[in-house]
Design an enzyme around this catalytic site. Structure first.
Site, mmCIF file in Angstrom:
data_model
loop_
_atom_site.group_PDB
_atom_site.id
_atom_site.type_symbol
_atom_site.label_atom_id
_atom_site.label_comp_id
_atom_site.label_asym_id
_atom_site.label_seq_id
_atom_site.Cartn_x
_atom_site.Cartn_y
_atom_site.Cartn_z
ATOM 1 N N TYR A 68 -10.895 -0.289 10.625
ATOM 2 C CA TYR A 68 -12.254 0.243 9.867
ATOM 3 C C TYR A 68 -12.621 -0.955 8.534
ATOM 4 O O TYR A 68 -13.663 -0.387 7.948
ATOM 5 C CB TYR A 68 -12.164 1.828 9.569
ATOM 6 N N LYS A 69 -11.732 -1.702 8.193
ATOM 7 C CA LYS A 69 -12.124 -2.581 7.251
ATOM 8 C C LYS A 69 -12.997 -3.715 7.517
ATOM 9 O O LYS A 69 -13.995 -3.365 7.974
ATOM 10 C CB LYS A 69 -10.658 -2.749 6.358
ATOM 11 N N PHE A 106 1.069 -1.163 -0.035
ATOM 12 C CA PHE A 106 -0.091 0.032 0.024
ATOM 13 C C PHE A 106 0.973 1.493 -0.081
ATOM 14 O O PHE A 106 1.951 1.247 0.589
ATOM 15 C CB PHE A 106 -0.942 0.135 1.242
ATOM 16 N N ASP A 138 1.594 -6.103 7.564
ATOM 17 C CA ASP A 138 0.468 -5.191 7.469
ATOM 18 C C ASP A 138 -0.733 -6.050 7.411
ATOM 19 O O ASP A 138 -0.965 -6.414 6.120
ATOM 20 C CB ASP A 138 0.659 -4.134 6.536
ATOM 21 N N ARG A 182 -12.765 -3.341 -7.577
ATOM 22 C CA ARG A 182 -12.566 -4.394 -6.732
ATOM 23 C C ARG A 182 -14.177 -4.514 -6.179
ATOM 24 O O ARG A 182 -14.827 -3.612 -5.828
ATOM 25 C CB ARG A 182 -11.718 -3.990 -5.524
HETATM 26 C C1 LIG Z 1 -5.974 0.372 4.393
HETATM 27 C C2 LIG Z 1 -4.689 0.091 4.327
HETATM 28 C C3 LIG Z 1 -3.915 1.177 5.028
HETATM 29 C C4 LIG Z 1 -4.631 2.493 5.523
HETATM 30 O O1 LIG Z 1 -3.903 3.578 6.065
HETATM 31 P P1 LIG Z 1 -4.715 4.768 6.947
HETATM 32 O O2 LIG Z 1 -3.489 5.384 7.341
HETATM 33 O O3 LIG Z 1 -5.488 4.104 7.832
HETATM 34 O O4 LIG Z 1 -5.576 5.426 5.743
HETATM 35 C C5 LIG Z 1 -2.554 0.990 5.312
HETATM 36 N N1 LIG Z 1 -2.036 -0.154 4.795
HETATM 37 C C6 LIG Z 1 -2.664 -1.025 4.272
HETATM 38 C C7 LIG Z 1 -2.055 -2.217 3.730
HETATM 39 C C8 LIG Z 1 -4.013 -0.746 4.033
HETATM 40 O O5 LIG Z 1 -4.567 -2.014 3.359
#
Ligand SMILES: *Cc1c(COP(=O)(O)O)cnc(C)c1O
Length: 419
Positions: free
Chosen positions: A229-230, A132, A204, A378
């Site tokens: 929050y996912k 990410f 992660d 997605r």
């Molecule tokens: C959703 C996600 C994030 C989100 O980061 P935020 O700082 O909460 O916006 C980070 N890393 C991964 C792999 C994700 O899927």
């Protein structure tokens, strides 16, 4: 058979499966607007029906009457540990190894710097090349800060790269699930390969927590982080979590040292003395309102195991593929997510030219998916809220839009809003 018969048959199949699904009732715990098929719970889980009442109660019955005393009287102080342990159960972590608070990026920073310090003397951070963006940015900035070297490697090559460079690697920092393709990494395999060469792992778990059956303790994972929050449904801006294995806690030397992580937080000591155990990874005053909304959302995981959730997610994925094969086979669409259940996470990604237009056209028809520009759609399969009938609807609408060119209409032009 013509197309409408195929659709009717798939819809019937979906109704049968929904009626036999013992998890179907759990959907009623969440608020989803009528007429919406929500296939984006992997980006933002929906609210529990009772969350607003729980938050009102927190404000009116705890904060307002008790004011500062609420920290003790309502046990706000221990919420980061208490909620952490609750998430720990979903991660396969025994108590005392997970703390909740801060944002995802802060926890990534703290975990990555901690890992690099634990592996002092090693120069390389092996980073998932398809990580990410935040994770990629932070791995670059942390390695720059510490004078280390980032090495970006596609997940499929991680074990090979460890065989080659393993002795130099301090930390292997990867995503459990690729946010674009939905591919699930071999968490135990990569962890073991890293350990064979003396490296630590930092996973992660943002796209895995609350869905993939995880066994962090059994797999001897060193460090892990994730947002909540996912699939955990904690709500927008819900605090992130950090897992630090018992094995490392006493030798860990966190970079982000705040008064909540001090051995005697109310001593107001000018010198930092780390607390024992996971508490040293607390930093400052946590987001109590968000944390308690998260705690509320976690209650559902006391009733259902991730093993069962994962199984249903796999059934939804197989059904998606089945519908796709019947309805989209002759269209300019391709599923990029692996079919192998051992290699797929909680969403299915479809390669589609002009994905933004199709995504908007789907939303107009009540199918809320997600977009990764320029050409990926997605579809999140959160098993708590997605029904088989949502799957058939999504694929039917996607096929219809693509076949008729409905997405080429002017109103679907322009760039993606939330891409
Ligand atoms: C959703 C996600 C994030 C989100 O980061 P935020 O700082 O909460 O916006 C980070 N890393 C991964 C792999 C994700 O899927």
């Amino acid at each position: 058979m013509d197309r409408s018969d195929v659709v009717a048959e798939l819809e019937k199949l979906a109704r049968d499966r929904d009626s036999r699904d013992e998890l179907a009732e759990l959907r009623n715990r969440f608020t989803i607007p009528d007429g919406v098929s929500y296939l984006d719970g992997n980006s933002l889980g929906p609210p529990c029906r009772t969350t607003s009442a729980a938050l009102t109660e927190l404000v009116d019955r705890q904060w307002a009457p008790a004011l500062i005393e609420a920290w003790e009287r309502h046990d706000w102080w221990s919420a980061p540990r208490r909620v952490g342990d609750r998430i720990g159960r979903v991660l396969g972590a025994a108590e005392g190894q997970v703390v909740v608070g801060e944002s995802t990026s802060v926890q990534i920073f703290n975990a990555l710097t901690t890992g690099c310090r634990l592996a002092a003397g090693r120069e390389v951070v092996l980073v998932d090349a398809d990580h990410f963006p935040t994770d990629l940015y932070l791995s670059r900035s942390v390695t720059r800060l510490l004078g280390l070297r980032p090495l970006r490697v596609p997940m499929g090559d991680a074990v090979g790269a460890l065989d080659e460079h393993g002795d130099e690697v301090a930390v292997v920092f990867c995503s459990a699930v690729d946010f674009r393709t939905g591919e699930l990494a071999d968490i135990p395999g990569v962890t073991e390969a890293a350990h064979r060469r003396g490296a630590l792992v930092l996973w992660d778990l943002s796209h895995a927590a609350g869905l993939v059956p995880l066994e962090l303790d059994t797999w001897q994972v060193d460090l892990a982080v994730g947002c909540t929050y996912k699939f955990l449904n904690g709500g927008p801006g819900a605090p992130a979590f950090l897992y630090v294995s018992h094995r490392h806690q006493d030798s860990a030397d966190p970079v982000l040292t705040g008064w909540h992580g001090h051995r005697a937080p109310f001593g107001m000591d000018p010198e930092y003395q780390p607390a024992e155990g996971i508490d040293r990874f607390r930093i400052g005053t946590p987001q109590v309102l968000s944390m308690l909304a998260l705690e509320h959302a976690l209650a559902v995981f006391d009733e259902v195991t991730t093993v069962r959730l994962w199984e249903k997610c796999g059934e939804l994925a197989d059904f998606f593929r089945h519908c796709f094969a019947q309805l989209c086979g002759d269209l300019d669409l391709t599923i990029v997510t692996p079919a192998d259940p051992a290699r797929r996470g909680g969403h299915i990604t479809v390669h589609a030219p002009e994905a933004a237009r199709r995504w908007k056209a789907l939303a107009e028809r009540g199918v809320l998916g997600d977009l990764r520009n320029p050409d990926m759609l997605r579809f999140g399969l959160s098993p708590l809220v997605v029904r088989f009938s949502d799957v058939v609807r999504a694929v039917t609408e996607l096929a219809d839009i693509s076949r008729t060119g409905a997405h080429l209409d002017d109103r679907f032009g322009g760039s993606g809003l939330m891409g």
